[in-house]
Design a protein around this motif. Structure first.
Motif: not given
Length: 255
Positions: A132, A207, A212, A216
């Protein structure tokens, strides 16, 4: 999947052992220690039907010998791991004993050479490949190019995929991500939400892959803001996504 429960079992300081529960049975993913699994099985009156292993590190396999002391529990995982009794590889599909769920296997080398991930419907069990807000370190003989390719493979799963990684690293990962993209509103909101969960002693996982993709940085190396931040950090103009990824991973290693 409507009747299956997926439960995170805390282990060590920040590991999660994922338990897949149905039909009075449980399958566990990456049991680095036996005690949390044994307590859960006893408390819930469940039998251990199978074990899934993603990679060789002891915090993922250390409990297997005790959990499978009688040798009757099938252990699925990479062929190179000694405790594995049912070797699997990329593109394999099989039905998990006890819980009657179909698993697809994805090879995702990078954190280690043999690393596998398991897909169960919309649930991804990815060990230490995708975290995550982050990704695993490069260990062994793996290259940044391999890890980048593995992450891209996961990034192309459906956005509603739920990511069950093996560590509670979320807050530190998101704080680093803010160094890379300080103006990312989705990232700011995600850090606030995950901070509230952790303050309430709740897991930040699983998650959502859509989150993401939005926050991310290791899945966003094609974005101008990420490229610019990494180029500033390195003092070099980087454009190719794999080069940006490699430099970003090195940055995170020392952050």
């Amino acid at each position: 999947m409507k009747t299956m429960q997926i439960v995170p079992l805390s282990a060590f300081r920040d590991n999660y052992i994922w338990a897949l529960v149905a039909n009075g049975a449980a399958v566990v993913v990456d049991p680095g220690e036996a005690a949390p699994v044994q307590r859960f099985l006893a408390d819930q009156a469940l039998r251990l039907a199978a074990i899934l292993i993603t990679h060789r590190h002891n915090d993922h396999i250390g409990g297997v010998a005790e959990l499978n002391a009688d040798g009757n529990v099938p252990v699925f995982g990479p062929p190179s791991i000694a405790c594995v009794t049912q070797p699997v590889q990329d593109a394999d599909r099989f039905t998990l004993p006890g819980v009657a769920a179909e698993i697809s296997v994805l090879a995702v080398p990078g954190h280690t050479e043999e690393h596998l991930a398991y897909l169960l419907g919309e649930h991804l069990f990815c060990g230490d490949t995708l975290f995550a807000g982050g990704c695993g370190r490069l260990l062994g003989s793996s290259s940044a190019a391999e890890l980048y390719a593995s992450l891209q493979r996961l990034a192309h799963l459906p956005p509603q995929t739920r990511v069950h990684c093996a560590h509670e690293y979320t807050l530190s990962n998101l704080r680093f991500a803010l160094q890379v993209e300080p103006d990312n509103a989705a990232l700011q909101a995600r850090l606030a939400a995950c901070s509230a969960l952790r303050e309430a002693n709740q897991p930040s996982l699983p998650s959502l892959l859509a989150d993401e993709l939005a926050s991310n940085p290791f899945l966003r190396v094609d974005q101008a803001a990420v490229r610019s931040a990494v180029s500033r950090y390195t003092g070099k103009v980087l454009a190719a996504p794999d080069e940006v990824f490699a430099a970003l991973r090195r940055w995170k290693d020392v952050a």
